[in-house]
Enzyme design. Sequence first.
Site, PDB file in Angstrom:
ATOM      1  N   HIS A 106      -4.307  -4.220  -3.286  1.00 54.06           N
ATOM      2  CA  HIS A 106      -3.982  -4.141  -1.858  1.00 54.06           C
ATOM      3  C   HIS A 106      -5.085  -4.732  -0.974  1.00 54.06           C
ATOM      4  O   HIS A 106      -6.190  -4.217  -0.918  1.00 54.06           O
ATOM      5  CB  HIS A 106      -3.725  -2.669  -1.479  1.00 54.06           C
TER       6      HIS A 106
ATOM      7  N   SER B  11       0.841  -1.198   0.000  1.00 52.28           N
ATOM      8  CA  SER B  11       0.000   0.000   0.000  1.00 52.28           C
ATOM      9  C   SER B  11       0.870   1.240   0.000  1.00 52.28           C
ATOM     10  O   SER B  11       0.382   2.341  -0.161  1.00 52.28           O
ATOM     11  CB  SER B  11      -0.898   0.022   1.237  1.00 52.28           C
TER      12      SER B  11
ATOM     13  N   ASN C  47      -5.454   2.843   4.611  1.00 51.96           N
ATOM     14  CA  ASN C  47      -4.274   2.969   5.474  1.00 51.96           C
ATOM     15  C   ASN C  47      -3.983   4.408   5.858  1.00 51.96           C
ATOM     16  O   ASN C  47      -3.397   4.663   6.910  1.00 51.96           O
ATOM     17  CB  ASN C  47      -3.040   2.366   4.790  1.00 51.96           C
TER      18      ASN C  47
ATOM     19  N   GLU D  33      -8.090  -2.647  -2.386  1.00 54.17           N
ATOM     20  CA  GLU D  33      -7.870  -1.411  -3.142  1.00 54.17           C
ATOM     21  C   GLU D  33      -7.151  -1.748  -4.446  1.00 54.17           C
ATOM     22  O   GLU D  33      -6.168  -2.498  -4.436  1.00 54.17           O
ATOM     23  CB  GLU D  33      -7.034  -0.428  -2.306  1.00 54.17           C
TER      24      GLU D  33
HETATM   25  N1  CAA Z   1      -6.505 -14.705  10.464  1.00 58.52           N
HETATM   26  C1  CAA Z   1      -7.639 -15.232   9.968  1.00 58.52           C
HETATM   27  N2  CAA Z   1      -8.828 -15.157  10.603  1.00 58.52           N
HETATM   28  C2  CAA Z   1      -8.847 -14.529  11.785  1.00 58.52           C
HETATM   29  C3  CAA Z   1      -7.697 -13.958  12.364  1.00 58.52           C
HETATM   30  C4  CAA Z   1      -6.481 -14.055  11.653  1.00 58.52           C
HETATM   31  N3  CAA Z   1      -5.336 -13.545  12.094  1.00 58.52           N
HETATM   32  N4  CAA Z   1      -8.042 -13.426  13.549  1.00 58.52           N
HETATM   33  C5  CAA Z   1      -9.349 -13.641  13.706  1.00 58.52           C
HETATM   34  N5  CAA Z   1      -9.842 -14.296  12.637  1.00 58.52           N
HETATM   35  C6  CAA Z   1     -11.223 -14.689  12.385  1.00 58.52           C
HETATM   36  C7  CAA Z   1     -11.491 -16.066  12.883  1.00 58.52           C
HETATM   37  O1  CAA Z   1     -12.484 -16.627  12.094  1.00 58.52           O
HETATM   38  C8  CAA Z   1     -12.006 -15.802  14.278  1.00 58.52           C
HETATM   39  O2  CAA Z   1     -12.840 -16.794  14.753  1.00 58.52           O
HETATM   40  P1  CAA Z   1     -12.225 -18.075  15.510  1.00 58.52           P
HETATM   41  O3  CAA Z   1     -11.205 -17.616  16.485  1.00 58.52           O
HETATM   42  O4  CAA Z   1     -13.415 -18.689  16.140  1.00 58.52           O
HETATM   43  O5  CAA Z   1     -11.666 -18.960  14.444  1.00 58.52           O
HETATM   44  C9  CAA Z   1     -12.829 -14.527  14.092  1.00 58.52           C
HETATM   45  O6  CAA Z   1     -12.102 -13.770  13.111  1.00 58.52           O
HETATM   46  C10 CAA Z   1     -12.999 -13.729  15.362  1.00 58.52           C
HETATM   47  O7  CAA Z   1     -11.741 -13.549  15.952  1.00 58.52           O
HETATM   48  P2  CAA Z   1     -11.511 -13.172  17.490  1.00 58.52           P
HETATM   49  O8  CAA Z   1     -12.631 -13.745  18.310  1.00 58.52           O
HETATM   50  O9  CAA Z   1     -10.108 -13.539  17.848  1.00 58.52           O
HETATM   51  O10 CAA Z   1     -11.513 -11.589  17.590  1.00 58.52           O
HETATM   52  P3  CAA Z   1     -12.426 -10.460  16.954  1.00 58.52           P
HETATM   53  O11 CAA Z   1     -13.867 -10.777  17.010  1.00 58.52           O
HETATM   54  O12 CAA Z   1     -11.927  -9.177  17.544  1.00 58.52           O
HETATM   55  O13 CAA Z   1     -12.037 -10.414  15.399  1.00 58.52           O
HETATM   56  C11 CAA Z   1     -10.643  -9.321  13.839  1.00 58.52           C
HETATM   57  C12 CAA Z   1     -10.713 -10.304  15.006  1.00 58.52           C
HETATM   58  C13 CAA Z   1     -11.427  -9.835  12.657  1.00 58.52           C
HETATM   59  C14 CAA Z   1      -9.165  -9.219  13.468  1.00 58.52           C
HETATM   60  C15 CAA Z   1     -11.236  -7.941  14.319  1.00 58.52           C
HETATM   61  O14 CAA Z   1     -10.702  -7.582  15.569  1.00 58.52           O
HETATM   62  C16 CAA Z   1     -10.984  -6.819  13.342  1.00 58.52           C
HETATM   63  O15 CAA Z   1     -11.704  -6.657  12.383  1.00 58.52           O
HETATM   64  N6  CAA Z   1      -9.956  -5.979  13.625  1.00 58.52           N
HETATM   65  C17 CAA Z   1      -9.574  -4.868  12.770  1.00 58.52           C
HETATM   66  C18 CAA Z   1      -8.660  -5.370  11.675  1.00 58.52           C
HETATM   67  C19 CAA Z   1      -8.241  -4.286  10.743  1.00 58.52           C
HETATM   68  O16 CAA Z   1      -8.493  -3.114  10.922  1.00 58.52           O
HETATM   69  N7  CAA Z   1      -7.558  -4.683   9.687  1.00 58.52           N
HETATM   70  C20 CAA Z   1      -7.043  -3.765   8.709  1.00 58.52           C
HETATM   71  C21 CAA Z   1      -5.636  -3.507   9.025  1.00 58.52           C
HETATM   72  S1  CAA Z   1      -4.834  -2.430   7.868  1.00 58.52           S
HETATM   73  C22 CAA Z   1      -4.153  -3.458   6.758  1.00 58.52           C
HETATM   74  O17 CAA Z   1      -4.268  -4.622   6.795  1.00 58.52           O
HETATM   75  C23 CAA Z   1      -3.443  -2.800   5.644  1.00 58.52           C
HETATM   76  C24 CAA Z   1      -2.026  -3.052   5.428  1.00 58.52           C
HETATM   77  O18 CAA Z   1      -1.500  -2.486   4.510  1.00 58.52           O
HETATM   78  C25 CAA Z   1      -1.190  -3.949   6.281  1.00 58.52           C
END
Ligand code: CAA
Length: 296
Positions: free
Chosen positions: A141, A120, A192, A153
């Site tokens: 992305h 990104s 981002n 994206e």
């Molecule tokens: N990989 C795959 N699936 C995942 C995961 C991971 N690392 N973490 C969680 N999950 C999934 C699983 O299905 C999980 O269920 P199980 O544990 O029963 O298998 C489900 O999501 C729920 O997870 P949790 O109960 O541990 O926690 P949660 O309800 O808080 O969900 C989350 C976790 C989906 C990560 C949520 O907290 C979330 O949406 N967080 C924000 C993430 C975000 O903003 N991402 C964008 C980041 S920016 C980016 O990525 C850009 C870049 O350039 C790097």
Amino acid sequence: MTINNVTVIGSGTMGSQIGIVAALNGFRTTIVDISDDALKAADEQLRYRMGRDVKKKRRSQADVGAAFERLTLTTDQAEAVKDADIVIEAAVENIEIKRKLFAELDSQAPAHAILATNSSNIVSSRLADATSRPEKVCNMHFFNPVLVMEACEVVGHDQTSEETLDTVAQLATDMGKKVIRVNQEIPGFIANRLLAALRTEALKLYQGGYASFEDIDIAATAALRHPMGPFELMDLVGIDVAYLIRKAEYEQTGEQESLPSPALEKKYNSGEYGRKTGRGWYVYDEEGKKIGPNEG
Ligand code: CAA
């Protein structure tokens, strides 16, 4: 243009999940890494994730089995890209490594293949001239965790063809993602940049001693209903990624305010990258569950 075969370069957090999402959605997919150990770790992670999905009845065993049938993990890059319709690069955020990689991919992939980067922060105009097919080079992305986040994206540079952008947008849609078309290159793109504004303020408040990082995370989750706070999110995305994104932005802008904050730099230098190393702002168990704050 029709996409059948997808090759992903890099088997880290992003690359491995991009690969499995493509395979789950019917594409013949190959994930490439230079390290056998990294591929083994990726395979274990993906099987763990898919196992949970089956156990929780989110997917059928048959769908997961078929996805793994379509998925190959290999260290042989030339073999992996020779039939690719698109290569999605998800390697380390380093411009020199990416340019070298794009030059190699250009010589190894079929002439019709699109070469996309999941970065990104490194826009594709900085990579396109390392290839002989700038019109087929763009950013695609994804967001972390790719299995969960619903957006992608799609961004071209001045010479990217409309056909390339339409094909990549269609692929993202076919992978179950909502497409955000970014009309002009800007480091960080849209999501981002929104996130960076929050992260920068969070680090400023923490460094200024206004609140602990745990309480700043509570403000984001309990007061604003974000799914996780900015520090926990840094651990998920990778403190190394957050740090290298700032460095790459500084290279492009030359502005002091683009530089990583001292607190981020300290974490990066200590090698505590977040969930993937078991320690970051918080400490995690082997399954990636948060145990508590990292007091170190
Ligand atoms: N990989 C795959 N699936 C995942 C995961 C991971 N690392 N973490 C969680 N999950 C999934 C699983 O299905 C999980 O269920 P199980 O544990 O029963 O298998 C489900 O999501 C729920 O997870 P949790 O109960 O541990 O926690 P949660 O309800 O808080 O969900 C989350 C976790 C989906 C990560 C949520 O907290 C979330 O949406 N967080 C924000 C993430 C975000 O903003 N991402 C964008 C980041 S920016 C980016 O990525 C850009 C870049 O350039 C790097």
